[in-house]
Enzyme design. Structure first.
Site, mmCIF file in Angstrom:
data_model
loop_
_atom_site.group_PDB
_atom_site.id
_atom_site.type_symbol
_atom_site.label_atom_id
_atom_site.label_comp_id
_atom_site.label_asym_id
_atom_site.label_seq_id
_atom_site.Cartn_x
_atom_site.Cartn_y
_atom_site.Cartn_z
ATOM 1 N N HIS A 1 43.977 49.683 41.620
ATOM 2 C CA HIS A 1 43.352 48.387 41.888
ATOM 3 C C HIS A 1 44.076 47.724 43.050
ATOM 4 C CE1 HIS A 1 41.803 44.323 41.400
ATOM 5 N NE2 HIS A 1 43.037 43.947 41.656
ATOM 6 N N TYR B 1 39.718 40.866 35.272
ATOM 7 C CA TYR B 1 38.425 41.387 35.712
ATOM 8 C C TYR B 1 37.273 40.435 35.366
ATOM 9 C CZ TYR B 1 40.060 46.021 37.244
ATOM 10 O OH TYR B 1 40.641 47.060 37.936
ATOM 11 N N THR C 1 35.466 52.054 46.471
ATOM 12 C CA THR C 1 35.492 51.970 45.004
ATOM 13 C C THR C 1 35.035 53.286 44.367
ATOM 14 O OG1 THR C 1 34.975 49.629 45.213
ATOM 15 C CG2 THR C 1 34.656 50.622 43.043
ATOM 16 N N GLU D 1 45.592 37.004 41.043
ATOM 17 C CA GLU D 1 46.019 38.191 40.301
ATOM 18 C C GLU D 1 47.550 38.278 40.215
ATOM 19 O OE1 GLU D 1 41.986 40.613 41.635
ATOM 20 O OE2 GLU D 1 43.907 41.279 42.432
HETATM 21 P P1 DAT Z 1 37.394 47.682 43.464
HETATM 22 O O1 DAT Z 1 38.261 48.268 42.370
HETATM 23 O O2 DAT Z 1 37.217 48.664 44.598
HETATM 24 O O3 DAT Z 1 37.850 46.329 43.920
HETATM 25 P P2 DAT Z 1 35.274 46.302 42.058
HETATM 26 O O4 DAT Z 1 36.157 45.105 42.036
HETATM 27 O O5 DAT Z 1 33.883 46.138 42.558
HETATM 28 O O6 DAT Z 1 35.934 47.510 42.861
HETATM 29 O O7 DAT Z 1 35.150 46.882 40.575
HETATM 30 C C1 DAT Z 1 36.298 46.932 39.726
HETATM 31 C C2 DAT Z 1 36.317 48.287 39.045
HETATM 32 O O8 DAT Z 1 35.178 48.413 38.194
HETATM 33 C C3 DAT Z 1 36.215 49.477 39.992
HETATM 34 O O9 DAT Z 1 37.488 49.863 40.475
HETATM 35 C C4 DAT Z 1 35.594 50.519 39.136
HETATM 36 C C5 DAT Z 1 34.677 49.731 38.231
HETATM 37 N N1 DAT Z 1 33.317 49.693 38.751
HETATM 38 C C6 DAT Z 1 32.827 48.902 39.726
HETATM 39 N N2 DAT Z 1 31.535 49.111 39.967
HETATM 40 C C7 DAT Z 1 31.169 50.068 39.078
HETATM 41 C C8 DAT Z 1 29.956 50.747 38.802
HETATM 42 N N3 DAT Z 1 28.839 50.464 39.480
HETATM 43 N N4 DAT Z 1 29.966 51.692 37.835
HETATM 44 C C9 DAT Z 1 31.094 51.984 37.148
HETATM 45 N N5 DAT Z 1 32.267 51.388 37.361
HETATM 46 C C10 DAT Z 1 32.312 50.446 38.307
HETATM 47 MG MG MG Z 2 37.858 44.485 42.961
#
Ligand code: DAT
Ligand code: MG
Length: 151
Positions: free
Chosen positions: A117, A51, A93, A128
């Site tokens: 994920h 991450y 998400t 990944e």
């Molecule tokens: P995704 O899992 O849809 O690829 P991402 O990569 O933007 O989404 O974010 C990784 C994870 O982090 C997501 O599954 C949940 C958390 N997350 C993302 N944006 C967030 C936010 N604004 N508040 C809380 N958790 C968040």
């Molecule tokens: Mg993501």
């Protein structure tokens, strides 16, 4: 056809809620092909690498705590356009915005407990997959049903 591999991970909340089978089953029924699976608790450093793009964001510490709090089902799945197909099956998400019929839309309500994920691009998928699996762990095999999944 654009055969792709994507990294998917059933997160600890879905494991605890007994929904691993449901998620694997949806992917199988879609016609996607499982390439690798591992049931494991992710060490913190590996999770921070995975991450890395979110480091510094307000939700990052909670995200790392959540993903490392218990076992996950790490997986690689293959199919035509598998990366975007799986993203669509996952839903948005924020589960409250995820459409019914998607995994997040059907089973989750909180962004911090959003079940699954999935890689978001070919570059992330390659990165990944290599974090969680060695090349020998990726199964190369044919399936006779593929003639009924693909024209
Ligand atoms: P995704 O899992 O849809 O690829 P991402 O990569 O933007 O989404 O974010 C990784 C994870 O982090 C997501 O599954 C949940 C958390 N997350 C993302 N944006 C967030 C936010 N604004 N508040 C809380 N958790 C968040
Ligand atoms: Mg993501």
């Amino acid at each position: 056809m654009a055969m792709e591999r994507t990294y998917l991970m059933v997160k600890p909340d879905a494991v605890q809620r007994g929904l691993m089978g449901e998620i694997v089953s949806r992917l199988e029924r879609k016609g996607l092909k499982p390439v690798a699976m591992k049931f494991t608790t992710i060490p913190r450093e590996i999770c921070e690498n995975h991450y890395g793009e979110h480091k510094g964001k307000p939700f990052y510490p909670g995200l790392i705590d959540y993903i490392t709090c218990g076992p996950v089902l790490a997986m690689v799945w293959e199919g035509d356009n598998a990366i975007s197909v799986c993203r669509q099956m996952m839903g948005k998400t924020n589960p409250q915005e995820a459409a019914p019929g998607t995994i997040r839309g059907d089973y989750a309500v909180d962004m911090g407990r959003n079940m699954i994920h999935g890689s978001d691009s070919p570059e992330s998928a390659a990165r990944e997959i290599s974090i969680f699996f060695s090349p020998e762990e990726l199964m190369d095999y044919g399936r006779s049903i593929d003639a009924w999944v693909y024209e």
